[in-house]
Design an enzyme around this catalytic site. Structure first.
Site, short mmCIF file in Angstrom:
data_model
loop_
_atom_site.label_atom_id
_atom_site.label_comp_id
_atom_site.label_asym_id
_atom_site.label_seq_id
_atom_site.Cartn_x
_atom_site.Cartn_y
_atom_site.Cartn_z
N GLU A 1 0.83 -1.20 0.00
CA GLU A 1 0.00 0.00 0.00
C GLU A 1 0.88 1.26 0.00
O GLU A 1 1.83 1.38 0.78
CB GLU A 1 -0.88 -0.04 1.25
N LYS B 1 -9.06 2.78 -2.19
CA LYS B 1 -9.44 2.04 -0.99
C LYS B 1 -10.86 2.42 -0.60
O LYS B 1 -11.26 3.58 -0.69
CB LYS B 1 -8.46 2.38 0.13
N CYS C 1 -5.83 -3.29 1.98
CA CYS C 1 -5.63 -3.42 3.43
C CYS C 1 -6.92 -3.57 4.22
O CYS C 1 -7.52 -4.63 4.26
CB CYS C 1 -4.80 -2.25 3.93
#
Length: 646
Positions: free
Chosen positions: A45, A114, A170
């Site tokens: 990330e 995200k 994540c």
């Protein structure tokens, strides 16, 4: 080739906010991956800038440098047939997004922001970033290219069967319904997760559970790339713990806290995943009920198939048996209790006074006898409810006879000895068969005589006949129809021969039996597998070894697993067998027994179509009432022709 794709995870050395240094390290890893013929590569990330930049994400110079760096990486990789995921902060719609950029041959295929932003404990992402749900535009100009941007992108390789890639970042995985759940339902077979998961005590174990379970639920491959020790340690420490899972099976894991660049990779089986999805009919049912209106955009690109260079994937020669001792012991205990509980319940339901079983001194009858004894212990009834019958015939050797007698004695069961020689000779006379001709009539007469004895004695004693045949014998049809093929409950029906051996050895080593009984079990394990239907040799030894006739059981169990469990083609099964057994068998030998497996499997289906009841113990079962419904007169032509071509 064979629908494998080499998937890799990279953990680069980074410097916080130094995009130039980070680019150099990433390109070095990309070049390394290219040498290994990696097709899909994911970085952690926000790896262009590092994840822990904090309020520096408000600084225009950092965001501009990140964009410029991504353009340079794209240009540097324009000749590579590799899908590369790079974590980068992106400006769009007056907001900053924590994105994964997908590159292929110099083109930015898409930007995936995200969705779930952690804003608790040590995480403050909502301070700097917006969620994918806050996007307005569907495409933006970024790094000099017009690029799709959204959380609803699936990247599809047009000429690479079953290769569809989805991305979540994540914290997305930590949510109650991760985006990957729907990405998979809409076709993604490979999920990439660029992550910056800081390290805490006990967190690696939880990370394993999370990735393993999601890959299993989604029937997908899952590549999880976590930020390494180059991140800031001001308040948290990052270890770079990264994982590659496929349908719940670990294929690759990085070293934690490494000071060097890391690349882990594995060959993912896309055909396996596609076959599993077709088999699990509930897989797609959730989509129509809960999320039918969601839309995903398919981003297509052209990628050549994997050539299987440097093939890296764990292929076990014993797929039914766990490799580590702790898992093996637990598996054996669970299987043994499934067998025991099934038989005990059947004994209760039928009000059986006895469990009648033929004891030959071989592996299968030994395991079945141990289950019978354990069933009596389970029901708190005396072991003399087990009636073990040894039935010496023309092929019985002293070794197996003595092992049978001594084992029954040591287990304190009821016993009887009934020779089948006179009855078989009388039968030969009745049907006009020359007893000196040792053909299939000679052999099967003995097997059926033994079964008749067991059935009649079960009537005499108010009992049930416990079958001893195993899964491998059912697959090969290595049983006499209405002979050892038949019983009233087959406790070994779900257990392949290689696992029978493991279970008997496990019982011998648990300490539940006395030393004499354990020694007998070990000698039985050391005895060649044989039906003992032909006379012994001149030295009194077994003269009819099953594996000389039908082939090694370790090969047949391997074939059985790959063919029935996953539906693979003969060519792929052969390839996997070569990987699993290495130089132990030549290609010619593998082909010989593979051909025999297919021939017998098709020809002998009629025996499986009328199996007695028996407990399923694993994912693979050949019962016509549960897992395997095959017409007895199906043609084997397609499979046999492919084997011949090989």
């Amino acid at each position: 080739m064979f629908n494998y794709v080499k998937v890799a995870v990279a953990i680069p050395k980074l410097k916080v906010a130094d995009c130039i240094y980070n680019k150099q390290e990433m390109i070095a890893i990309i070049n390394n991956a290219a040498e290994k013929k990696v097709k899909i590569l994911t970085f952690p990330e926000l790896c262009v800038t590092a994840y822990t930049c904090g309020d520096l994400f408000f600084q225009s110079p950092l965001l501009a440098s990140a964009e410029k760096t991504l353009a340079e990486i794209a240009a540097a990789t324009k000749d590579l047939d590799m899908l590369i995921l790079i974590g980068v902060p992106v400006l769009a719609d007056n907001q900053t997004f924590n994105c994964a950029a997908l590159l292929h041959k110099g083109k930015i295929l898409g930007l995936v922001p995200k969705t779930l932003l952690p804003n608790y404990s040590e995480f403050y992402e909502e301070r700097w970033f917006a969620s994918a749900d806050d996007l307005i535009q569907e495409e933006i100009t970024y790094a000099g290219q017009v690029v799709p941007i959204s959380g609803d992108l699936i990247f599809t390789a047009e000429n690479f069967p079953n290769l569809k890639v989805g991305v979540e970042i994540c914290e997305d995985l930590w949510g109650p319904i991760p985006p990957s759940s729907y990405l998979s339902l809409y076709g993604a077979t490979v999920i990439l997760n660029p992550s910056a998961s800081n390290e805490l005590a006990a967190k690696p174990g939880y990370r394993h559970q999370l990735v393993a379970q999601q890959s299993s639920r989604c029937l997908c491959a899952y590549a999880y790339a976590s930020a390494g020790i180059g991140e800031s340690t001001q308040d948290t420490v990052f270890s770079g713990h990264s994982l590659i899972y496929e349908n719940g099976v670990l294929l690759g894991e990085s070293e934690s806290f490494s000071r060097e660049n890391q690349l882990i990779y594995a060959d993912v089986d896309l055909e396996l995943l596609a076959n599993e999805r077709r088999k699990h009919t509930t897989y797609m049912s959730h989509l129509s009920r809960a999320h039918a209106q969601k839309f995903y955009r398919e981003i297509k690109f052209s990628m050549g198939e994997d050539e299987l260079n440097d093939f890296k994937r764990p292929i076990s020669a014993k797929p039914f048996t766990p490799a580590d001792d702790a898992s093996l012991s637990k598996r054996c205990h669970d299987i043994f209790m499934i067998q025991t509980t099934g038989l005990a319940r059947r004994m209760e339901h039928t009000n059986a006074k006895t469990l009648v079983i033929g004891i030959s001194g071989g592996l299968d009858s030994t395991l079945a006898l141990l289950v019978c004894v354990k069933a009596c212990d389970f029901l708190n009834i005396p072991r003399d409810h087990v009636l073990g019958i040894t039935m010496p015939g023309f092929g019985t050797t002293d070794r197996t006879y003595q092992n049978a007698v001594q084992l029954m004695k040591s287990l304190e069961i009821s016993t009887r000895e009934i020779s089948i020689r006179a009855a078989s000779l009388q039968h030969f006379k009745d049907i006009g068969h020359d007893a000196s001709v040792h053909d299939i009539t000679y052999e099967n007469t003995q097997a059926r005589e033994r079964t008749q004895i067991l059935m009649d004695i079960s009537n005499q004693t108010g009992g049930i006949v416990v079958g001893t045949g195993d899964l491998s014998e059912l697959a090969l049809g290595w049983a006499t129809y209405n002979g050892d093929h038949m019983s009233m409950y087959g406790v070994n029906a779900g257990i392949p021969k290689t696992l029978v051996r493991v279970l008997v050895n496990w019982v011998a080593s648990t300490g539940e039996l006395d030393q004499k009984a354990s020694d007998i079990l070990l000698d039985i394990l050391d005895t060649p597998v044989s039906p003992e239907l032909l006379p012994p040799d001149e030295n009194g030894n077994i003269n009819q070894k099953t594996e000389d006739l039908v082939g090694p059981y370790e090969l047949h169990d391997f074939f059985l697993y790959q063919i029935i469990r996953f539906g693979f083609s003969p060519a792929k099964v052969l390839f996997l067998a070569e990987q699993a057994f290495g130089s132990a068998y030549s290609k010619e030998t593998l082909l010989k027994w593979l051909k025999n497996f297919y021939r017998r499997f098709f020809m002998q289906q009629f025996k499986r179509s009328c199996l007695p009841d028996g407990p399923k113990v694993g994912a693979l079962c050949l019962s016509p009432r549960s897992d395997w419904r095959m017409p007895t007169d199906a043609s084997s032509r397609i499979w046999m022709e492919e084997v011949e071509k090989l």
